[in-house]
Each structure stands twice: as C-alpha cells, then as structure tokens.
Write a protein that holds these residues in place. Structure first.
Motif, PDB file in Angstrom:
ATOM      1  N   THR A 247       0.825  -1.224   0.000  1.00 25.02           N
ATOM      2  CA  THR A 247       0.000   0.000   0.000  1.00 25.02           C
ATOM      3  C   THR A 247       0.849   1.260   0.000  1.00 25.02           C
ATOM      4  N   GLY A 248       2.135   1.132   0.317  1.00 28.86           N
ATOM      5  CA  GLY A 248       3.017   2.296   0.393  1.00 28.86           C
ATOM      6  C   GLY A 248       2.847   3.077   1.683  1.00 28.86           C
ATOM      7  N   VAL A 249       2.124   2.488   2.658  1.00 31.18           N
ATOM      8  CA  VAL A 249       1.938   3.267   3.885  1.00 31.18           C
ATOM      9  C   VAL A 249       3.025   2.937   4.911  1.00 31.18           C
ATOM     10  N   ALA A 250       3.643   3.991   5.430  1.00 21.03           N
ATOM     11  CA  ALA A 250       4.543   3.855   6.581  1.00 21.03           C
ATOM     12  C   ALA A 250       3.742   4.392   7.767  1.00 21.03           C
ATOM     13  N   LYS A 251       3.755   3.648   8.867  1.00 21.95           N
ATOM     14  CA  LYS A 251       3.010   4.099  10.044  1.00 21.95           C
ATOM     15  C   LYS A 251       3.920   4.069  11.250  1.00 21.95           C
ATOM     16  N   SER A 252       3.697   4.970  12.178  1.00 23.27           N
ATOM     17  CA  SER A 252       4.440   4.900  13.435  1.00 23.27           C
ATOM     18  C   SER A 252       3.476   4.722  14.592  1.00 23.27           C
ATOM     19  N   TYR A 253       3.958   3.963  15.550  1.00 21.68           N
ATOM     20  CA  TYR A 253       3.167   3.670  16.750  1.00 21.68           C
ATOM     21  C   TYR A 253       3.989   3.953  17.994  1.00 21.68           C
ATOM     22  N   LEU A 254       3.276   4.136  19.107  1.00 19.68           N
ATOM     23  CA  LEU A 254       3.883   4.055  20.429  1.00 19.68           C
ATOM     24  C   LEU A 254       3.280   2.799  21.043  1.00 19.68           C
ATOM     25  N   VAL A 255       4.123   1.902  21.533  1.00 21.62           N
ATOM     26  CA  VAL A 255       3.638   0.621  22.047  1.00 21.62           C
ATOM     27  C   VAL A 255       3.926   0.541  23.546  1.00 21.62           C
ATOM     28  N   SER A 256       2.900   0.269  24.311  1.00 19.69           N
ATOM     29  CA  SER A 256       3.069   0.166  25.760  1.00 19.69           C
ATOM     30  C   SER A 256       3.765  -1.157  26.086  1.00 19.69           C
ATOM     31  N   THR A 257       4.895  -1.066  26.778  1.00 18.43           N
ATOM     32  CA  THR A 257       5.659  -2.287  27.049  1.00 18.43           C
ATOM     33  C   THR A 257       5.171  -2.993  28.316  1.00 18.43           C
ATOM     34  N   LYS A 258       4.148  -2.397  28.969  1.00 15.85           N
ATOM     35  CA  LYS A 258       3.589  -3.078  30.152  1.00 15.85           C
ATOM     36  C   LYS A 258       2.126  -2.687  30.313  1.00 15.85           C
ATOM     37  N   GLU A 259       1.420  -3.448  31.116  1.00 20.72           N
ATOM     38  CA  GLU A 259       0.048  -3.063  31.444  1.00 20.72           C
ATOM     39  C   GLU A 259       0.146  -1.867  32.377  1.00 20.72           C
ATOM     40  N   GLN A 260      -0.607  -0.828  32.091  1.00 22.63           N
ATOM     41  CA  GLN A 260      -0.511   0.372  32.922  1.00 22.63           C
ATOM     42  C   GLN A 260      -1.749   1.247  32.786  1.00 22.63           C
ATOM     43  N   THR A 261      -1.910   2.122  33.774  1.00 25.21           N
ATOM     44  CA  THR A 261      -3.002   3.093  33.728  1.00 25.21           C
ATOM     45  C   THR A 261      -2.387   4.476  33.822  1.00 25.21           C
ATOM     46  N   VAL A 262      -2.818   5.340  32.916  1.00 26.96           N
ATOM     47  CA  VAL A 262      -2.258   6.691  32.865  1.00 26.96           C
ATOM     48  C   VAL A 262      -3.374   7.686  33.167  1.00 26.96           C
ATOM     49  N   GLN A 263      -3.046   8.703  33.933  1.00 22.74           N
ATOM     50  CA  GLN A 263      -4.029   9.759  34.231  1.00 22.74           C
ATOM     51  C   GLN A 263      -3.798  10.929  33.288  1.00 22.74           C
ATOM     52  N   VAL A 264      -4.882  11.438  32.704  1.00 23.95           N
ATOM     53  CA  VAL A 264      -4.774  12.694  31.950  1.00 23.95           C
ATOM     54  C   VAL A 264      -5.668  13.672  32.706  1.00 23.95           C
ATOM     55  N   ASN A 265      -5.046  14.330  33.678  1.00 22.91           N
ATOM     56  CA  ASN A 265      -5.834  15.078  34.673  1.00 22.91           C
ATOM     57  C   ASN A 265      -6.670  16.205  34.080  1.00 22.91           C
ATOM     58  N   ALA A 266      -6.099  16.931  33.121  1.00 21.77           N
ATOM     59  CA  ALA A 266      -6.842  18.070  32.561  1.00 21.77           C
ATOM     60  C   ALA A 266      -8.099  17.603  31.825  1.00 21.77           C
ATOM     61  N   LEU A 267      -8.126  16.323  31.445  1.00 23.49           N
ATOM     62  CA  LEU A 267      -9.293  15.800  30.730  1.00 23.49           C
ATOM     63  C   LEU A 267     -10.144  14.916  31.637  1.00 23.49           C
ATOM     64  N   ASN A 268      -9.713  14.842  32.910  1.00 26.17           N
ATOM     65  CA  ASN A 268     -10.446  14.004  33.848  1.00 26.17           C
ATOM     66  C   ASN A 268     -10.557  12.573  33.321  1.00 26.17           C
ATOM     67  N   LEU A 269      -9.475  12.091  32.792  1.00 24.36           N
ATOM     68  CA  LEU A 269      -9.499  10.836  32.050  1.00 24.36           C
ATOM     69  C   LEU A 269      -8.449   9.863  32.582  1.00 24.36           C
ATOM     70  N   GLU A 270      -8.880   8.611  32.737  1.00 23.24           N
ATOM     71  CA  GLU A 270      -7.956   7.549  33.130  1.00 23.24           C
ATOM     72  C   GLU A 270      -7.858   6.612  31.927  1.00 23.24           C
ATOM     73  N   VAL A 271      -6.647   6.367  31.475  1.00 21.05           N
ATOM     74  CA  VAL A 271      -6.493   5.550  30.260  1.00 21.05           C
ATOM     75  C   VAL A 271      -5.769   4.259  30.607  1.00 21.05           C
ATOM     76  N   HIS A 272      -6.399   3.150  30.255  1.00 19.34           N
ATOM     77  CA  HIS A 272      -5.773   1.864  30.553  1.00 19.34           C
ATOM     78  C   HIS A 272      -5.080   1.310  29.312  1.00 19.34           C
ATOM     79  N   PHE A 273      -3.880   0.797  29.491  1.00 19.55           N
ATOM     80  CA  PHE A 273      -3.143   0.152  28.398  1.00 19.55           C
ATOM     81  C   PHE A 273      -2.868  -1.297  28.767  1.00 19.55           C
ATOM     82  N   HIS A 274      -3.224  -2.193  27.851  1.00 25.60           N
ATOM     83  CA  HIS A 274      -2.783  -3.582  28.011  1.00 25.60           C
ATOM     84  C   HIS A 274      -1.313  -3.626  27.621  1.00 25.60           C
ATOM     85  N   LYS A 275      -0.626  -4.673  28.081  1.00 26.58           N
ATOM     86  CA  LYS A 275       0.753  -4.851  27.622  1.00 26.58           C
ATOM     87  C   LYS A 275       0.737  -5.000  26.092  1.00 26.58           C
TER      88      LYS A 275
END
Ligand code: AVI
Length: 324
Positions: A247-275
C-alpha cells in the motif's frame, strides 16, 4: 434523569487526545508532534543520514531549478504561495534562482505559526534584499480560500517536503480538491512526494540509529504530560515504525511495554493500556506515478511535469487544474 453532557475542550489538542485515547485502537494525529520541542526535533531529523527525503528534494530543486523556473515564470509575473514554509531552506534554492533571473514575483509563505513566519521573513530579507514577501498566517484551508481571489496573475502553489504523505489518501484527495478549487487557468501546483522504494530504506528513515525519530514520536507523551497534566512515562513506550510495500503506507506507533493506567488530569481521564497495546501516531504515505495520477484525477488536477532524482527515490510534480 442522569444526563451525560459532552465534555468541553479548551484546545483542539485536548479534544483530539480525548477522542483518540478513548477509541480503539488508540490514536493521536501526527499534527500534534509540532510544538517547540517537536519543531526542533524535526529540524534534527532533516539532517539525519537515514532521513533522505530533505536532501533528495533539495538536490532535485538545485539540479532542475532552470526548468522549474521556466515553468513557473509568466510574462506578467507570478505569486509564489508556499504551504507550510518552515525554514525555507529548499525554497531558497528556487528564490535564489528567480532573483538571478530577475523574475517578477511575490513570495507568500503560509504557516499556522506566527513565530515560524517571523523567523522566515527575517532571514529572507537578510538573504534576499528587495524580495517582495507577504507572509500569510492561518490554516492552509483559510489561506487557500482567501487566495482563491488572487486572479490578476498566475499563482504557483508550493507544497514541499512530502507533507502530503502525512494525510491518508482520502484526506489527501480532500486537501488537493481544496487546492484545485483555489486555482484558475494557468495557475500551477508544485508538490514534493516521497516514492515507494526498497522497504528497508523507508523503515530506516523512520527508525534512525541516533533515536531522534523515537524522541520525536515520544514527544507526544511529554506534550500530553505538560499541556494536559498527564503522567505518561515515556520509558514504558516503544517507538515502532512499519512499512507496507503493497500500500506504500509507513506508520508509526507508540507501544506500551507493560500493562498500565495513565491519568490525563486536565481531561479528567484515566487511560488503561494492556501490555503491547498501541497508540497510532503517524501516517507517512509513499506514492508512485500510478497512485499520484489517481490522486490527481480524483482532485481535478492534471500532471504538467515531474522531476526526480536519478534513483526515482523522490519526485516533484507539477499540476494544473483539469478542464480549464
Ligand atoms: C513532515 N513529514 C513529511 C515527515 C514524514 O516524513 O512523514 C515527518 C516525520 N516523521 C518522522 N520523521 C519525519
């Protein structure tokens, strides 16, 4: 009744991060790479040995400036409008040539950042005394609508650096349609496009050995930490580029290397990442003549010329509007 009100967002970044981190798969647009730190890192990327795009386009402009200038020039002069001018290093190759030829033209660099435009205008006036420069601050869409009324003389719209690649093909068609609708008879559109090539060369361009592209990608995390009071630990994410030669598409990702929960306080948001869960951050679409011809046709553009390096690694295409 318990009514949930849609959240109100202070910035586009806040809104897009909220939407992107609450959708599956997670995503954040690469347009948010470019804060002050991101601009600085992108300047470094353009100097990297693996990131061939800038050097190739520069060489094409140097080598073919005469022919490109002949195509641009017009008996009553022209307006040169550059979308996303940046530091203008490549454009200056053309400007220098136009000055030597004493072309009658005005240069209108367009950028969303006032700061970028001020720096560029300063350096232009120093290097090209007497150059007629008229910076245009705003989004491409707004400026294009404004400039559609420029019809007294030929307009030449520049879109360099393969920035078209950061749009999906559908977005690219929509964007090019806006360009073509701002064009009149004799107006031209000149665009730099990275080409499909040996897959490893493309992968290396987005995975440099000095780790600058990794830092550029991870800058999104630090930007969320700073601007949205998030608590991402960039060490727990991997930079992961991919290239699909079909397809000619190059894509970049950020990959979570562990299970974790991140807070985005200004958005009142808790984000869960699976490993190994991903955030898709960038598309850098590569094209060839066939896919560019399709894109142009969809957008109402007709090819009027093209220039490439000797290995067809990168190309600059010239278009006019179809049917005028
Ligand atoms: C700005 N744009 C064309 C660059 C590209 O190649 O997609 C941005 C970039 N991303 C990683 N390296 C450079």
């Amino acid at each position: 009744m318990n009514e949930t009100k849609p959240p109100e967002f202070k910035t586009q970044f806040a809104e897009d991060v909220f939407k992107g981190l609450t959708s599956y798969p997670k995503k954040i647009s690469s347009k948010f790479f470019y804060d002050e730190k991101g601009d600085e890192l992108f300047q470094k990327i353009m100097e990297l040995p693996e990131y061939y795009l800038t050097g190739k386009e520069y060489d094409i402009l140097v080598q073919h400036r005469e022919e490109i200038g002949d195509a641009f020039s017009s008996f009553n002069g022209f307006d040169l409008i550059e979308l996303g001018a940046g530091d203008g290093k490549k454009t200056k190759v053309l400007l220098r040539h136009f000055q030597e030829k004493s072309y009658d033209y005005k240069y209108l660099p367009v950028d969303i950042s006032k700061n970028v435009l001020e720096q560029l205008s300063g350096s232009l006036l120093q290097e090209f005394p007497g150059l007629d420069v008229e910076p245009q601050q705003g989004t491409y869409a707004n400026v294009l609508t404004r400039l559609a009324d420029y019809r007294d003389r030929k307009k030449v719209i520049l879109f360099l650096g393969s920035n078209i690649g950061n749009l999906t093909p559908e977005e690219a068609v929509a964007f090019l349609k806006k360009i073509s609708s701002a064009m009149h008879e004799k107006d031209l559109f000149f665009m730099g496009v990275d080409q499909k090539k040996e897959p490893q060369v493309i992968l290396d361009a987005y995975n440099d050995s000095a780790g600058v592209t990794e830092a550029f990608n991870k800058n999104l995390l630090t930007r969320m930490n700073r601007e949205l009071e998030a608590d991402f630990d960039p060490e727990t994410f991997m930079h992961w580029p991919l290239y699909n030669p079909e397809t000619g598409v190059a894509k970049s990702y950020l990959v979570s290397t562990k299970e974790q929960t991140v807070q985005v306080n200004a958005l009142n948001l808790e984000v869960h990442f699976h490993k190994w869960e991903t955030i898709h951050t960038e598309v850098s679409q590569k094209y060839d003549d066939t896919s560019i011809a399709w894109l142009a046709e969809e957008a109402g553009l007709e090819m009027a010329g093209s220039w490439a390096d000797k290995d067809n690694c990168y190309k600059n295409y010239l278009f006019k509007r179809t049917g005028l």
